[in-house]
Motif scaffolding. Structure first.
Motif: not given
Length: 387
Positions: A221-222, A226-228, A243-245, A385-387
């Motif tokens: 999770k760390e 971050k969006n969970i 999505a983070q990957i 990229f930003e997200g």
């Protein structure tokens, strides 16, 4: 391709537009055990680190506002400090009025770099102040060999700031060495190893689990969560992690496989070990292979075709790294600044208590990422990229 680095003369660093009474930084020499002259391709006489301290000439009381104004003034003049980093690899600032995480944050941000977001973090770094966290908190007995920051993922910082808040009585030094010099030495001694790395690159396989896998390690999770939020079901959690990957932007060169029973995920990157310095296009050995050779943990690194890297190469890589490094003996308040593209850092064990050594870290992105060495499509890294 360029073959040398242009030297920048340093007598005293000062912002030219400021009055003569403004704070300046003056270089000073360190003991030979803490400072050395770099080998090729660095210009003759180039030291690591470039040691700087504020001059008291014309300034009765030096405070942090003075220091920050001096840094900003230098950076407004063709980014003088950034240029010095590109030449020396590491700067040492000593004698600064920095006493805590907030002071350190203000100083680091004065350079004008963009704070780095770590995606896929493998260590636990709680926030202490804006863009400030503890450096590696592994037990004091653990030796952390010289390495560039985050070479096992596609998205690495360009600049690293380290602040010595508390220094142990014995041990705990921070190594520094040149990745440019390391490449040159390895190329001279092991040209076949360089040829293999150029052709194949590296497969970096990192296992992330629900729980930390070693002291100071991160959780899944760390690393990506971050969006969970509480209440997300399994499918939603996995979607948010994937999505983070995907922010790495590496397409087929970053893949992942979920472990059974929702225990975690294995992420695999094909990455370049050899990258190039912006401006000079000199090759730099951007790696943490020394760590993974001497201390097995959650990351496995192979040649890009999946074959093992011969132990004889890794053993000699560690030896050369130790031959060209110096060990920084911390004094309370010291700040080390690394150009992560061309300089390596690490951590020596220390005696006493775990709390006898307190070093904080701050990571930043630069205007450019390292260039590709070779024409393979996996050889170029990008900022996420930003997200």
């Amino acid at each position: 391709m360029a073959t040398s680095i242009t030297s920048i003369g340093v007598d005293t660093l000062t912002a030219g537009s400021q009055a003569s009474s403004a704070l300046v930084f003056e270089p000073f020499d360190l003991p030979p055990s803490n400072q050395r002259q770099l080998g090729a391709p660095h210009p003759a006489g180039t030291t690591i680190p470039l040691a700087l301290r504020p001059s008291h000439s014309g300034v009765e009381n030096i405070d942090l506002d003075n220091v920050i104004a001096a840094v900003k003034g230098l950076q407004s003049q063709d980014k003088i400090l950034t240029q010095q980093l590109a030449l020396h690899g590491t700067l040492l600032f000593r004698g600064l009025p920095i006493h805590n995480a907030d002071d350190f944050s203000r100083f680091a941000h004065a350079f004008g770099f963009k704070p780095h977001e770590i995606i896929g973090i493998v260590v636990d770094r709680p926030v202490l102040a804006p863009n400030i966290a503890p450096a590696n908190t592994a037990p004091k007995e653990v030796l952390i060999h010289s390495h560039n920051e985050s070479p096992q993922v596609p998205h690495a910082p360009e600049y690293i700031f380290l602040y010595g808040h508390k220094a142990p009585t014995k041990g705990g030094e921070t190594p520094m060495s040149s990745s440019l010099e390391l490449f040159r030495r390895v190329q001279e001694e092991l040209p076949e190893f360089i040829a293999e790395l150029t052709e194949k690159g590296l497969l970096s396989q990192i296992t992330y689990r629900k729980e930390a896998q070693y002291p100071g390690g991160s959780t899944l999770k760390e690393a990506f969560g971050k969006n969970i939020v509480d209440g997300d079901d399994l499918a939603t959690r996995r979607s948010k992690i994937e999505a983070q990957i995907a922010r790495y932007g590496r397409g087929i060169h970053t893949t992942w496989e979920w472990l059974d029973n929702d225990e975690g995920i294995v992420v695999t990157h094909r990455l370049p070990v050899i990258r190039t310095q912006p401006g000079t296009q000199l090759p730099t050995l951007f790696t943490s292979l020394a760590i993974f050779y001497t201390r097995k943990n959650v990351t496995e690194q192979l040649y890009g075709d999946g074959t093992p890297i011969p132990e004889k190469y890794l053993k000699r890589l560690v030896e050369i790294t130790e031959e060209i490094r110096v060990l920084h003996r911390w004094e309370q308040g010291d700040v080390l600044v690394y150009d992560n593209i061309i300089a390596q850092h690490g951590r020596q064990p220390w005696e006493g208590e775990q709390t006898d050594r307190v070093v904080m870290a701050s990571l930043f992105d630069g205007d450019e990422v390292p260039g590709a060495y070779g024409n393979a499509d996996w050889a170029q890294v990008v900022q996420a990229f930003e997200g």
